[in-house]
Design a protein around this motif. Structure first.
Motif, PDB file in Angstrom:
ATOM      1  N   LEU A   1       0.912  -1.096   0.064  1.00 40.85           N
ATOM      2  CA  LEU A   1       0.069   0.044   0.016  1.00 40.85           C
ATOM      3  C   LEU A   1       0.900   1.058  -0.019  1.00 40.85           C
ATOM      4  N   HIS A   2       0.840   2.111  -0.991  1.00 41.69           N
ATOM      5  CA  HIS A   2       1.575   3.189  -1.144  1.00 41.69           C
ATOM      6  C   HIS A   2       1.005   4.426  -0.415  1.00 41.69           C
ATOM      7  N   LEU A   3       1.423   5.198   0.488  1.00 42.47           N
ATOM      8  CA  LEU A   3       1.319   6.305   1.104  1.00 42.47           C
ATOM      9  C   LEU A   3       1.878   7.406   0.637  1.00 42.47           C
ATOM     10  N   MET A   4       1.610   8.577   0.560  1.00 41.17           N
ATOM     11  CA  MET A   4       2.061  10.087   0.452  1.00 41.17           C
ATOM     12  C   MET A   4       2.073  10.890   1.405  1.00 41.17           C
ATOM     13  N   ARG A   5       3.009  11.509   1.641  1.00 39.91           N
ATOM     14  CA  ARG A   5       3.184  12.720   2.817  1.00 39.91           C
ATOM     15  C   ARG A   5       2.513  13.833   2.061  1.00 39.91           C
ATOM     16  N   ARG A   6       1.699  14.477   3.232  1.00 39.91           N
ATOM     17  CA  ARG A   6       1.163  15.777   2.633  1.00 39.91           C
ATOM     18  C   ARG A   6       1.735  16.807   3.201  1.00 39.91           C
ATOM     19  N   ALA A   7       1.703  17.971   2.580  1.00 41.12           N
ATOM     20  CA  ALA A   7       2.333  19.172   3.043  1.00 41.12           C
ATOM     21  C   ALA A   7       1.922  19.556   4.772  1.00 41.12           C
ATOM     22  N   ASP A   8       0.853  19.103   5.356  1.00 39.28           N
ATOM     23  CA  ASP A   8       0.568  19.473   6.502  1.00 39.28           C
ATOM     24  C   ASP A   8       0.946  18.310   7.489  1.00 39.28           C
ATOM     25  N   GLY A   9       1.754  17.632   7.107  1.00 40.19           N
ATOM     26  CA  GLY A   9       2.486  16.523   7.913  1.00 40.19           C
ATOM     27  C   GLY A   9       1.483  15.202   7.735  1.00 40.19           C
ATOM     28  N   GLY A  10       0.319  15.294   7.427  1.00 40.95           N
ATOM     29  CA  GLY A  10      -0.553  14.040   7.389  1.00 40.95           C
ATOM     30  C   GLY A  10      -0.122  13.100   6.238  1.00 40.95           C
ATOM     31  N   TYR A  11      -0.838  11.875   6.335  1.00 43.47           N
ATOM     32  CA  TYR A  11      -0.569  10.979   5.168  1.00 43.47           C
ATOM     33  C   TYR A  11      -1.889  10.797   4.378  1.00 43.47           C
ATOM     34  N   LEU A  12      -1.850  10.338   3.135  1.00 44.44           N
ATOM     35  CA  LEU A  12      -3.067   9.883   2.384  1.00 44.44           C
ATOM     36  C   LEU A  12      -2.452   8.704   1.543  1.00 44.44           C
ATOM     37  N   SER A  13      -3.397   7.609   1.390  1.00 48.63           N
ATOM     38  CA  SER A  13      -3.227   6.452   0.366  1.00 48.63           C
ATOM     39  C   SER A  13      -3.669   6.547  -0.728  1.00 48.63           C
ATOM     40  N   MET A  14      -3.187   5.552  -1.637  1.00 47.66           N
ATOM     41  CA  MET A  14      -3.659   5.839  -2.994  1.00 47.66           C
ATOM     42  C   MET A  14      -5.075   5.126  -3.165  1.00 47.66           C
ATOM     43  N   ILE A  15      -5.761   4.438  -2.008  1.00 40.77           N
ATOM     44  CA  ILE A  15      -6.948   4.063  -1.968  1.00 40.77           C
ATOM     45  C   ILE A  15      -8.102   4.990  -1.453  1.00 40.77           C
ATOM     46  N   ASP A  16      -7.501   5.780  -0.512  1.00 44.86           N
ATOM     47  CA  ASP A  16      -8.397   6.818  -0.026  1.00 44.86           C
ATOM     48  C   ASP A  16      -7.695   8.038  -0.034  1.00 44.86           C
ATOM     49  N   HIS A  17      -7.585   8.691  -1.305  1.00 46.34           N
ATOM     50  CA  HIS A  17      -6.714   9.842  -1.390  1.00 46.34           C
ATOM     51  C   HIS A  17      -7.358  11.221  -1.194  1.00 46.34           C
ATOM     52  N   TYR A  18      -8.700  10.949  -0.719  1.00 52.15           N
ATOM     53  CA  TYR A  18      -9.331  12.367  -0.414  1.00 52.15           C
ATOM     54  C   TYR A  18      -9.359  12.673   0.989  1.00 52.15           C
ATOM     55  N   GLN A  19      -8.969  11.812   1.769  1.00 50.69           N
ATOM     56  CA  GLN A  19      -8.807  12.062   3.290  1.00 50.69           C
ATOM     57  C   GLN A  19      -7.563  12.121   3.741  1.00 50.69           C
ATOM     58  N   SER A  20      -7.039  13.067   4.694  1.00 52.35           N
ATOM     59  CA  SER A  20      -5.689  13.152   5.339  1.00 52.35           C
ATOM     60  C   SER A  20      -5.904  12.326   6.660  1.00 52.35           C
ATOM     61  N   TYR A  21      -4.817  11.732   6.962  1.00 52.94           N
ATOM     62  CA  TYR A  21      -4.495  11.027   8.360  1.00 52.94           C
ATOM     63  C   TYR A  21      -3.503  11.335   8.876  1.00 52.94           C
ATOM     64  N   PRO A  22      -3.381  11.481  10.233  1.00 57.87           N
ATOM     65  CA  PRO A  22      -2.271  11.977  11.145  1.00 57.87           C
ATOM     66  C   PRO A  22      -1.035  11.091  11.066  1.00 57.87           C
ATOM     67  N   THR A  23      -1.351   9.812  11.057  1.00 60.66           N
ATOM     68  CA  THR A  23      -0.129   8.719  11.006  1.00 60.66           C
ATOM     69  C   THR A  23      -0.327   7.681   9.918  1.00 60.66           C
ATOM     70  N   PRO A  24       0.697   6.872   9.700  1.00 62.33           N
ATOM     71  CA  PRO A  24       0.553   6.074   8.784  1.00 62.33           C
ATOM     72  C   PRO A  24      -0.254   4.673   9.178  1.00 62.33           C
ATOM     73  N   LEU A  25      -0.315   4.314  10.424  1.00 60.87           N
ATOM     74  CA  LEU A  25      -1.325   3.373  10.940  1.00 60.87           C
ATOM     75  C   LEU A  25      -2.857   3.715  10.655  1.00 60.87           C
ATOM     76  N   ILE A  26      -3.058   4.886  11.054  1.00 58.99           N
ATOM     77  CA  ILE A  26      -4.501   5.465  10.676  1.00 58.99           C
ATOM     78  C   ILE A  26      -4.616   5.586   9.253  1.00 58.99           C
ATOM     79  N   ALA A  27      -3.675   6.059   8.549  1.00 58.71           N
ATOM     80  CA  ALA A  27      -4.093   5.954   6.979  1.00 58.71           C
ATOM     81  C   ALA A  27      -4.194   4.398   6.453  1.00 58.71           C
TER      82      ALA A  27
END
Length: 138
Positions: free
Chosen positions: A93-119
């Motif tokens: 599962l590929h994650l991307m780091r957002r400018a705000d410090g959160g993470y988003l995944s390629m599956i759910d790329h509209y929602q930002s999550y605070p940690t990789p586990l939660i993403a």
């Protein structure tokens, strides 16, 4: 005496625009004050951010019937997902780091999550039961 005068009520008081406006302002001020007091009394203390920290932040768990695993990638931030090697049932599962410090995944790329586990958990929730990630089986 004019007991039946327009704009008067029994007891001799007259309704004027000025009195009506004053009463409306008093009701508005009371409503705003009550709202502010209610918010102050019912406020919750600030919640600590959810942590995925197990030592270095890695995780290995079953979530919603899926085996999710994540560890920091060797060498820091690489193309492997914002510096993380994440798998769901052995598939990457590929994650991307957002400018705000959160993470988003390629599956759910509209929602930002605070940690990789939660993403990762958010991606699992989006996948549902019958779908799998594409990629290698590990």
């Amino acid at each position: 005496m004019n007991d039946g005068a327009a704009g008067s009520v029994p007891g001799g008081e007259r309704f004027t625009r000025r009195a009506t406006l004053r009463n409306l302002i008093a009701v508005a001020v009371a409503a705003v004050s009550a709202q502010t007091a209610l918010q102050w009394w019912t406020r919750q203390p600030a919640k600590e951010p959810l942590s995925d920290a197990i030592g270095d932040g890695s995780f290995d768990e079953m979530y919603a019937g899926r085996h999710i695993r994540g560890a920091r990638a060797a060498g820091g931030h690489q193309h492997t997902g914002a510096g993380w090697d994440i798998t769901v049932d052995g598939r990457p599962l590929h994650l991307m780091r957002r400018a705000d410090g959160g993470y988003l995944s390629m599956i759910d790329h509209y929602q930002s999550y605070p940690t990789p586990l939660i993403a990762t958990r958010g991606a699992v929730d989006e996948l549902g039961r019958g779908q799998q990630l594409r990629g290698r089986n590990a």
